[in-house]
Design an enzyme around this catalytic site. Structure first.
Site, PDB file in Angstrom:
ATOM      1  N   LYS A  64       0.282  -1.326   0.008  1.00 51.88           N
ATOM      2  CA  LYS A  64      -0.031  -0.200  -0.075  1.00 51.88           C
ATOM      3  C   LYS A  64       0.857   1.253  -0.171  1.00 51.88           C
ATOM      4  CE  LYS A  64      -2.029  -1.531   3.843  1.00 51.88           C
ATOM      5  NZ  LYS A  64      -1.482  -2.606   4.145  1.00 51.88           N
ATOM      6  N   THR A  65       2.055   0.924   0.434  1.00 49.90           N
ATOM      7  CA  THR A  65       2.845   1.906   0.658  1.00 49.90           C
ATOM      8  C   THR A  65       3.713   2.790  -0.528  1.00 49.90           C
ATOM      9  OG1 THR A  65       2.735   2.083   3.452  1.00 49.90           O
ATOM     10  CG2 THR A  65       4.631   3.574   2.217  1.00 49.90           C
ATOM     11  N   ASP A 109      -1.843   6.905   5.840  1.00 49.84           N
ATOM     12  CA  ASP A 109      -1.904   5.404   6.521  1.00 49.84           C
ATOM     13  C   ASP A 109      -2.431   5.356   7.546  1.00 49.84           C
ATOM     14  OD1 ASP A 109      -0.840   2.702   6.270  1.00 49.84           O
ATOM     15  OD2 ASP A 109       1.626   3.789   6.843  1.00 49.84           O
ATOM     16  N   THR A 158      -5.246  -0.996   6.742  1.00 51.96           N
ATOM     17  CA  THR A 158      -5.113  -2.906   6.783  1.00 51.96           C
ATOM     18  C   THR A 158      -7.150  -2.990   7.734  1.00 51.96           C
ATOM     19  OG1 THR A 158      -4.735  -2.487   8.875  1.00 51.96           O
ATOM     20  CG2 THR A 158      -3.014  -2.695   7.081  1.00 51.96           C
ATOM     21  N   ARG A 218       6.754  -8.162   1.797  1.00 51.01           N
ATOM     22  CA  ARG A 218       7.072  -7.733   3.186  1.00 51.01           C
ATOM     23  C   ARG A 218       8.300  -8.750   3.403  1.00 51.01           C
ATOM     24  NH1 ARG A 218       4.956  -3.847   6.510  1.00 51.01           N
ATOM     25  NH2 ARG A 218       4.864  -2.480   5.604  1.00 51.01           N
TER      26      ARG A 218
HETATM   27  N1  LIG Z   1       4.250  -5.577  -5.397  1.00 51.31           N
HETATM   28  C1  LIG Z   1       5.354  -5.081  -5.062  1.00 51.31           C
HETATM   29  N2  LIG Z   1       6.137  -5.672  -5.562  1.00 51.31           N
HETATM   30  C2  LIG Z   1       7.615  -5.326  -5.232  1.00 51.31           C
HETATM   31  N3  LIG Z   1       7.929  -5.468  -4.191  1.00 51.31           N
HETATM   32  C3  LIG Z   1       6.974  -5.046  -3.434  1.00 51.31           C
HETATM   33  C4  LIG Z   1       5.390  -4.869  -3.442  1.00 51.31           C
HETATM   34  N4  LIG Z   1       4.435  -4.821  -2.700  1.00 51.31           N
HETATM   35  C5  LIG Z   1       5.596  -4.447  -1.042  1.00 51.31           C
HETATM   36  N5  LIG Z   1       6.430  -4.657  -1.485  1.00 51.31           N
HETATM   37  C6  LIG Z   1       8.004  -4.666  -0.686  1.00 51.31           C
HETATM   38  O1  LIG Z   1       7.106  -5.032   0.742  1.00 51.31           O
HETATM   39  C7  LIG Z   1       8.192  -3.529   1.432  1.00 51.31           C
HETATM   40  C8  LIG Z   1       6.045  -3.573   2.228  1.00 51.31           C
HETATM   41  O2  LIG Z   1       5.943  -2.578   1.054  1.00 51.31           O
HETATM   42  P1  LIG Z   1       4.650  -1.734   1.732  1.00 51.31           P
HETATM   43  O3  LIG Z   1       5.312  -0.833   2.850  1.00 51.31           O
HETATM   44  O4  LIG Z   1       4.778  -0.924   0.854  1.00 51.31           O
HETATM   45  O5  LIG Z   1       4.012  -2.597   2.836  1.00 51.31           O
HETATM   46  P2  LIG Z   1       2.055  -2.060   2.938  1.00 51.31           P
HETATM   47  O6  LIG Z   1       0.656  -2.584   1.941  1.00 51.31           O
HETATM   48  O7  LIG Z   1       2.438  -0.611   2.993  1.00 51.31           O
HETATM   49  O8  LIG Z   1       2.106  -2.446   4.217  1.00 51.31           O
HETATM   50  P3  LIG Z   1       1.575  -2.306   6.095  1.00 51.31           P
HETATM   51  O9  LIG Z   1      -0.159  -2.323   6.027  1.00 51.31           O
HETATM   52  O10 LIG Z   1       2.940  -2.572   7.205  1.00 51.31           O
HETATM   53  O11 LIG Z   1       1.624  -0.804   5.865  1.00 51.31           O
HETATM   54  C9  LIG Z   1       8.409  -2.762   0.002  1.00 51.31           C
HETATM   55  O12 LIG Z   1       9.001  -1.327   0.586  1.00 51.31           O
HETATM   56  C10 LIG Z   1       8.549  -3.307  -1.026  1.00 51.31           C
HETATM   57  O13 LIG Z   1       9.809  -3.485  -0.970  1.00 51.31           O
HETATM   58 MG   LIG Z   2       2.277   0.799   4.410  1.00 49.36          MG
END
Ligand SMILES: Nc1ncnc2c1ncn2[C@@H]1O[C@H](COP(=O)(O)OP(=O)(O)OP(=O)(O)O)[C@@H](O)[C@H]1O
Ligand SMILES: [Mg+2]
Length: 327
Positions: A64-65, A109, A158, A218
């Protein structure tokens, strides 16, 4: 020793940002979301407008981030990041919004944590780009309408169920669910991460890590880093067998489940006769926080089909029972 849910619970900010894709081509999977967002962004760019606001939801660590970053990169716009819990008072929101550089992507977020009062203040900002500020107190108080610099809100959560429906309806650019990843997608992510980190990982090693990553990028990245550490400490080349040994040490089984997941399933089986069990009752008998149960443990157990959520609570499925018998 921390286990996979810990890899999920704690965000490794350094690893996340080192490996965060900065190009759409590096962002694997989520094809439907990517296609929609790209159209939204391109259309707005063509018109010279800011795109409408969007919301991303899904379990922790699924990107998401990263998407919020890609939105800002695509628009060549500044990105301002904050979170629902950081915006406590009306003044906090007013300060953020009035200080935005025009054309900023504002990323909030865990947006479900905004209070009702802050949400109400946000509505006119999202709809008409204005903010109602009350000046003074008592009978002499008056409302002043401030015009805000143009911005695009990207929200992430989430916990979609905790988001109020009026707020949900303000995301004119769409509300997008991010899903778990296929093994194929995870393998591509791990291969790219290995290259970036200078880790020599064979396809068999990548396969091994992918299958233990809870369908979550992640976790895949964190596990890759930890099996590399294990192989270095033991001065052994990174082979599938070394991955297995490392995972055994970390308490991660061939499905990516940990002793915490097994404890959850076992509690449901013995403490609640297989359910239905309410999330609060389960959490209290596991001495865990209900939010963690619901948002960290359960999404992947649901995906595996080991539990089901019914209106009366959680139920252990036959597959879940079989897994417990084997493990
Ligand atoms: N679609 C993707 N392709 C490649 N790498 C990804 C992808 N999605 C996430 N990642 C990897 O996973 C890591 C975690 O993703 P991210 O921080 O965007 O998750 P999030 O959904 O924001 O999690 P949270 O809910 O904990 O904030 C990123 O830093 C990246 O390295
Ligand atoms: Mg995030």
């Amino acid at each position: 020793m921390s286990s996979t849910p810990d890899l999920l619970k704690s965000r490794d900010g350094v690893l996340d940002s080192a490996l965060r894709p900065t190009l759409w081509d590096e962002y694997m999977g989520q094809g439907h979301v990517k296609a929609n967002i790209k159209v939204l962004l391109q259309a707005a760019k063509k018109r010279g407008d800011m795109p409408e606001h969007v919301l991303f939801y899904g379990p922790p660590g699924v990107g998401k981030t990263t998407l919020a970053h890609l939105v800002a990169i695509t628009l060549e716009a500044p990105l301002k990041t904050t979170s629902g819990v950081a915006i406590e008072r009306a003044g906090d929101l007013a300060a953020i919004l009035t200080n935005l550089e025009p054309g900023t992507v504002l990323f909030i977020d865990e947006i479900h944590q905004l209070s009702h009062k802050i949400e109400e203040l946000l509505y006119p900002a999202l709809e008409s780009g204005s903010l109602d500020i009350i000046l003074g107190k008592g009978p002499s108080a008056r409302t002043v309408e401030l015009t805000l610099p143009p911005f695009m809100l990207v929200g992430a959560t989430t916990r979609m169920a905790q988001l109020s429906s009026p707020l949900r309806s303000r995301f004119g650019g769409g509300v997008y669910q991010l899903d778990f990843y296929t093994d194929d997608e995870l393998r591509s992510i791990i291969a790219r991460s290995a290259e970036k980190l200078g880790i020599d990982a064979s396809p068999a090693v990548i396969e091994r890590i992918a299958s233990r990553s809870r369908a979550t990028p992640r976790v895949a990245n964190a596990l890759l880093k930890r099996v590399r550490d294990f192989s270095e400490v033991h001065e052994r080349p990174l082979t599938p067998e070394v991955c297995d040994e490392a995972c055994q040490l970390f308490g991660i089984d061939s499905l990516g489940l940990t002793k915490d997941d097994r404890r959850y399933l076992e509690t449901l089986r013995t403490g609640f006769k297989g359910g239905p069990a309410g999330v609060r009752a389960l959490a209290s008998s596991m001495h865990e926080d209900p939010d963690t149960i619901e948002n960290v443990y359960e999404p992947y157990l649901l995906r595996l089909g080991f539990i089901e959520r019914s209106s009366r609570g959680r139920i252990l499925t036959d597959e879940g029972k079989r897994y417990l018998l084997q493990s």
